[in-house]
Write a protein that holds these residues in place. Structure first.
Motif, short mmCIF file in Angstrom:
data_model
loop_
_atom_site.label_atom_id
_atom_site.label_comp_id
_atom_site.label_asym_id
_atom_site.label_seq_id
_atom_site.Cartn_x
_atom_site.Cartn_y
_atom_site.Cartn_z
N VAL A 1 -4.11 12.41 -104.48
CA VAL A 1 -3.47 11.72 -105.60
C VAL A 1 -2.55 10.62 -105.08
CG1 VAL A 1 -1.81 11.96 -107.49
CG2 VAL A 1 -3.60 13.68 -107.18
N GLY B 1 -4.54 7.66 -103.46
CA GLY B 1 -5.24 6.83 -104.45
C GLY B 1 -4.32 5.81 -105.11
N PHE B 2 -3.10 6.24 -105.46
CA PHE B 2 -2.15 5.32 -106.08
C PHE B 2 -1.67 4.26 -105.08
CE2 PHE B 2 -1.52 8.70 -109.34
CZ PHE B 2 -1.76 7.91 -110.46
N SER C 1 -4.30 1.37 -104.64
CA SER C 1 -4.46 0.40 -105.72
C SER C 1 -3.51 -0.78 -105.59
CB SER C 1 -4.23 1.09 -107.08
OG SER C 1 -2.91 1.59 -107.17
N GLY D 1 -7.81 9.77 -100.49
CA GLY D 1 -7.49 8.94 -101.64
C GLY D 1 -7.32 7.48 -101.28
N GLY E 1 -8.32 14.78 -106.56
CA GLY E 1 -7.03 14.10 -106.65
C GLY E 1 -7.16 12.60 -106.58
N SER F 1 -6.56 9.55 -109.61
CA SER F 1 -5.59 8.46 -109.43
C SER F 1 -6.25 7.09 -109.63
CB SER F 1 -4.92 8.55 -108.06
OG SER F 1 -5.87 8.38 -107.02
N TYR F 2 -7.49 6.94 -109.17
CA TYR F 2 -8.20 5.66 -109.36
C TYR F 2 -8.57 5.45 -110.83
CZ TYR F 2 -8.68 4.60 -104.40
OH TYR F 2 -8.41 4.27 -103.10
N SER G 1 -5.01 4.56 -112.43
CA SER G 1 -4.43 3.28 -112.00
C SER G 1 -5.26 2.08 -112.46
CB SER G 1 -4.27 3.25 -110.48
OG SER G 1 -5.53 3.34 -109.83
#
Length: 269
Positions: free
Chosen positions: A96, A99-100, A103, A157, A196, A200-201, A204
């Motif tokens: 998670v 992933g954030f 972005s 991620g 996770g 997140s993708y 976001s």
């Protein structure tokens, strides 16, 4: 809207990544991400968006693909469920976060990070190609499981891969797992940790992504077409993994990772 060669490319990605996932316990992300990225750029998608779609969609594809391979591995080994699940729980948390973070980074930085990590893993495996199984250097307890799970999950991620290429190197070089045990454990881990990063993708990219037929940075078209072929091929690949000598598995693993590393770094065209 999409040219026919785009669909054919997605099918080929599914076949190659699915078989590699089951055979090597790597989720197939190290193939799905760069190949999707090159394919998306080929049809004119802007590089930053192409990279984020490749990362997010790759994680979505990895979930059913790795589950297919994991099921086949657990039929042959009953000692991989517990370590795979424990690592995977912490991996979801790292996924998670990764992933954030991804972005907000330029695509070229992600390409270089991805390429350098793959290069390190390939070289490490080539150096230790003749080692069947090494002694454990660190204990397998809740502390090491938490640290490894979160860090590998973060890389999952961040880079849109299941994290198997990193986890296998850690399990075999630090925790004393054999190659086939590491592959089986990794297949369970990545089926969990990819969740996770995928979420997140999706979040976001919500309302930001301009790619058609997508949820956030996850392309529905890419997911469906690749997964249709990667899921059954993962089961076949896992079946063959138990028939191939471990040294040969290491050679195949190392060559594929080295090629993709050089490709992402721009050394190979």
């Amino acid at each position: 809207m999409f040219p026919i060669e785009y669909f054919l490319g997605l099918i080929l990605i599914g076949i190659c990544a699915g078989f590699a996932s089951g055979l090597l316990g790597v989720g197939g992300g190290f193939l799905i991400v760069p190949l999707q990225y090159f394919l998306l750029k080929y049809i004119g998608v802007e590089p930053n968006l192409a990279m984020l779609i490749s990362l997010g969609t790759s994680l979505a594809i990895i979930i059913p693909t790795s589950l297919s391979g994991a099921y086949r591995h657990t039929r042959s080994m009953d000692n991989i469920l517990e370590p795979g699940f424990k690592l995977g729980v912490f991996g979801i948390i790292g996924g998670v976060i990764g992933g954030f973070v991804a972005s907000g980074l330029p695509s070229r930085i992600l390409e270089i990070i991805f390429g350098c990590l793959l290069l390190f893993i390939a070289v490490n495996n080539i150096i230790k190609i003749n080692n069947e199984k090494e002694d454990a250097r660190i204990p397998f307890n809740i502390i090491t499981v938490g640290i490894i799970g979160v860090l590998v999950g973060f890389s999952s991620g961040l880079l849109g891969v299941g994290g198997g290429i990193f986890l296998i190197a850690i399990l075999t070089s630090l925790l004393g797992f054999s190659m086939i045990e590491a592959i089986g454990t990794s297949s369970i881990f990545i089926s969990l940790t990819a969740i996770g990063g995928f979420l997140s993708y999706m979040i976001s990219g919500w309302g930001v992504s301009t790619f058609p037929y997508s949820i956030g940075y996850v392309s529905i078209v890419n997911f469906l077409l690749i997964a249709c072929f990667s899921v059954p091929l993962a089961s076949i690949g896992a079946k063959y993994a138990h028939r191939v000598p471990q040294k040969k598995l290491k050679i195949v693993f190392s060559v594929l990772v080295l090629y993709m590393a050089l490709k992402m770094l721009g050394i190979l065209p």
